[in-house]
Structures are given as structure tokens and as C-alpha cells.
Motif scaffolding. Sequence first.
Motif, short mmCIF file in Angstrom:
data_model
loop_
_atom_site.label_atom_id
_atom_site.label_comp_id
_atom_site.label_asym_id
_atom_site.label_seq_id
_atom_site.Cartn_x
_atom_site.Cartn_y
_atom_site.Cartn_z
N THR A 77 0.85 -1.19 0.00
CA THR A 77 0.00 0.00 0.00
C THR A 77 0.88 1.23 0.00
O THR A 77 2.06 1.16 0.31
CB THR A 77 -0.92 0.01 1.23
OG1 THR A 77 -0.11 -0.15 2.41
CG2 THR A 77 -1.94 -1.11 1.17
N PRO A 89 -6.34 -8.70 1.68
CA PRO A 89 -7.25 -7.58 1.38
C PRO A 89 -8.62 -7.82 2.02
O PRO A 89 -9.12 -8.94 2.10
CB PRO A 89 -7.33 -7.60 -0.15
CG PRO A 89 -6.04 -8.23 -0.58
CD PRO A 89 -5.73 -9.26 0.46
N GLU A 93 -12.81 -3.23 0.50
CA GLU A 93 -11.85 -2.25 0.01
C GLU A 93 -12.32 -1.53 -1.25
O GLU A 93 -11.96 -0.38 -1.49
CB GLU A 93 -10.48 -2.91 -0.22
CG GLU A 93 -9.82 -3.32 1.08
CD GLU A 93 -8.38 -3.81 0.88
OE1 GLU A 93 -7.78 -3.48 -0.17
OE2 GLU A 93 -7.88 -4.51 1.77
N CYS A 128 -7.75 0.88 4.91
CA CYS A 128 -7.51 -0.52 4.57
C CYS A 128 -6.57 -1.18 5.59
O CYS A 128 -6.71 -2.37 5.89
CB CYS A 128 -6.96 -0.64 3.16
SG CYS A 128 -8.18 -0.28 1.87
N GLN A 132 -7.82 -4.51 7.32
CA GLN A 132 -7.06 -5.74 7.12
C GLN A 132 -6.59 -6.33 8.44
O GLN A 132 -6.54 -7.55 8.59
CB GLN A 132 -5.86 -5.45 6.21
CG GLN A 132 -6.24 -5.17 4.77
CD GLN A 132 -5.05 -4.73 3.93
OE1 GLN A 132 -3.92 -4.76 4.40
NE2 GLN A 132 -5.31 -4.33 2.70
#
Length: 509
Positions: A77, A89, A93, A128, A132
Motif C-alpha cells: 500500500t 485484502p 476495500e 484498509c 485488514q
Amino acid sequence: MSGTSGVHEKARGWEAARDALVDAAVAAHDEDTLRRLSAMPGGFGSRPARCRAWLELLHVDRLRSASVSPDTTRFATPDTDAETVVYTPHRDEEQVLLDTRRAFVTYPRDVSSDAKAEMQEDLQALICAVLQRHPALHYFQGFHDIATVLYLTLLSRVPRPREGATATDREEWDTLVRATEVVALSRVRDGMGKDLGAMMGMLKLLRRVLAAADPGLYRISASISPVPTLPFFALSWILTLFSHDVDTLAPVQRIFDYLIARNPISAIYLAVAILMSKKRQMLKLAAALGPEARLDPSLLHPLFQRLPPLYADTPEEPRPPPDFHPPEHGAKYDEPNPYAPIALSGIFQLADKLQAKHPFDGSRIRAHEVLGPGSVVRTYARELGDSLNHNSELDDGEMDEKAALKGWTLADAEACIDKDVVLPGGSELDDDDETVPWPDRLGELARSQRVVTALTLGVLFLGVGAALYRSSGRYRLAGLWASYVRRDMSWARAYFGHYVRYVPALRDL
């Protein structure tokens, strides 16, 4: 700071004294003092002092994450670190990307398109990273607004430098991620489950607080709602900690000062305080609508939903200057704000008075009949650890577990996602408000308004449905929403019944 010189203001005269008070309270872990300072004009003062206060109140250093194991150590990322972990992931997302591409529209101002694109990449990476690490979380549209406020406050340079990042830059980013984790898991977790049933419970409690604090205003709010008594106009307020509905950064930061320092239930008291603070203006605006507002109370729904310009007052500027105007560029609404500005510290003081007079665990509000032991409202005391004596919501059984409570972690918070968050029946209407009496005769009102009402209902149904749309692409609350309007009545009967209650309610004020 690159690209956003207007985001963080230079220190002003009163800020040095306020910063000293904040720093002393942080050093002493004195959350009572921080709570008091958060409601005062100016809040936590300068940006650096605000950062220290937020991190202390969020217990970022104590609440270490026990998240899932990373898949690799290769970076994937847009972070500045050369080495970091990569997680699987998250399922949401794609929706996060759709939202972050729309971020930074209203603030900060005067940002180049390139800088804004990099800031959007940063925001995507931030959200994210949290999702995650905690895959049980479900992203909701509007969480990116919360993350935006944290991002613009806790980083000293935005966008993050793509080259030449310092150790300070990396440390700030790590702190930002951990702070966002805590907010997601310990402040807005109830909204990050599989559905928004817990938020329906919060709206139910908001309705009870409003009914206790201002019965007249409550009667009008109950009459204009498409679903009897639930104040859906306030859903985005409490779901996003007001960050979605405010167009400037300073007042949102002040709201975060206030809310981060308190139990998450404080958002509903703040919502009621705002409604009461704008009541006089709202009634004048309603009167200006003329006879149509009396015939069709749904016309007042936008007046309830729209926040007034919230003025971030300071000790040096306690009232808005004569030339104060809310920003129009990039506003979330097509029409200018019809309200005059209201100073935030007065609203905060009213919210604290409301919570003291009508405590959520008291006999009038009865939050423990609505929210289960897995709700953030109930687990907030566990997060406080050594500050247990400040939380009246603990019962004897919880106090007996004091030693265990001190070991509270983010893993414990994650285990509460979708587990006993709202009690059976907690998201439903109160028994005494489930039905609206169907009048024997509606006369010309029913006949003349039949078509208009049908169209209005359609718009309202779609509007609220859109607000409840979640990242999975499903309307998670469609069944719940429909069940409210089907209970013991048809849509027409429920809505026409509002006319009967609405006119005398407005007259009583």
C-alpha cells in the motif's frame, strides 16, 4: 506541511496557556481534567496539544492490537516505509476506494489536485490498514469522514512525503493507524457490524432523551419521521460522529475533542443538545414555510436533518464575528445553510447537563434495556482500566472483575463485534409508540394530499434506504426498515396518522 498550509493554524495567544493545561493533564493521566477542557471554548488548544490529548483519551499506548497474522512482510500500500507487513485484502476495500476518491472535497482548502490525489491515497491506505488488521469489521460509508479528521489532525505533514520520509513521519503514521484502530473498535464498533441494528437502538435512546428533555420538540420530530418516532434524520450524525455533516475542519475537531473524552453514548446527548439549541430558529423557518408545512410535516424533515453552522469558539473569540459565514465552496448541500451559527461550547455544556439530568443508565433512558454487553457503550468502562471508578454504568458483577478488566485489549474489543450488541427488541419501537391511531375522518386533507404523500413517501423511503446502504452492495436494513412501517398498519395509515399528531404538536410549542 506540504500542500495544505491552511489546515493547521499558527498558535494563538490563548493556546499557550491551554496547551500547558492539556500537557499537565496528559502527564498525570487526568482524564477528568481533559474531559472538562474538551467542552471549554478552544477545546484542547493547538494541534500538537490536541494530538496528545486524543492519544491519551483513546488509550492508544495501552490498547495494543492483537490482530491477525500478516501474510507477508512485503509492502503493498502507498506507505513510506521500506518494510512493513501485508495482510489479506478486506472484502470492503472496493467501497472504501469509491469513498476515498470523493474525500477532501470541502476541506482543506487551496490544495492542488496532485496533493489531493496523494491525500486520497493516504486515506485509502489508512482505512484498509485498519480493516485488514481486523477483518471482522464491516466498513460503513461515512467512516472515511471519521478517518479524514484523524488524518488531518494527527499528521503534521499531509500528504505524507513520498520521498525523504523521516523517522518522525513514520512514527506519526504508525500512531495514526493505531488511533484509527481504537476509534473503529472502541468508539464506533457498533456501526461496523453486519448491520445497523445497534444504531437503531441508539436512535431509540436518542428519542427517549429528546422526549425527556423537550417533549414539545420531540412530538414534532416524531410526527415528521417516515417511521413513527425513530429520528432517522440524526442517523449520520451519530454514526459518523458528526464528521459527515460538518463542512469545516475546526468544528469537527472540537466535536471530536468532546466525544473522544466521553462514553460513546455522548453522541446522542450532543445530538439532542444541537436540536434544542437550534429549536427557536427551526420554528421560525417552519413558520416561514406557510400552510404547506402544516399540511405536509415531511417538509420539516430537512430542517431537522441540517446542522446549523457550528462555530468553534475560543476564549478570544467567544462569538462569531459579524462577517462569519459558513463556506459555500464544495458544501455537501446544494442550498445555503438556513441557520445562523451557534457556538459549540454552549452546546457542549447543554449536552453535559442533559446527560447529568437524564443519565443513560437511569430509569428514564434505560439504555441497558436496549444495548447489550457487547456494545461500545457497555464496554467503554473496560477500556478505561484504571479509571473504573469514574464510570457509574458498572454493576456489581462488572466491578468484581476489576483485575480482568485492566487487561482489556483491542482483541477483546474485536471479539465484541456482532456479539450481544443490541438486546432482543432493542432496535424496535417502544411499545407505547408502535402504532399511530388511524382517524375516522381525514376529510379533504386525505383526498387532497394523497398523491403528494405517496410521492413523498417514495422519496423518503429511497432516501433513508440509500443512507443505510452498506459496502457489500446490499440494503442490510431493508427488512428491518420495512418491518417498522408494516407493524400494525399500512404505510398510508402510519403517515396520515402523523398529520393528526403533528398539527397540535406544533401548536403546543
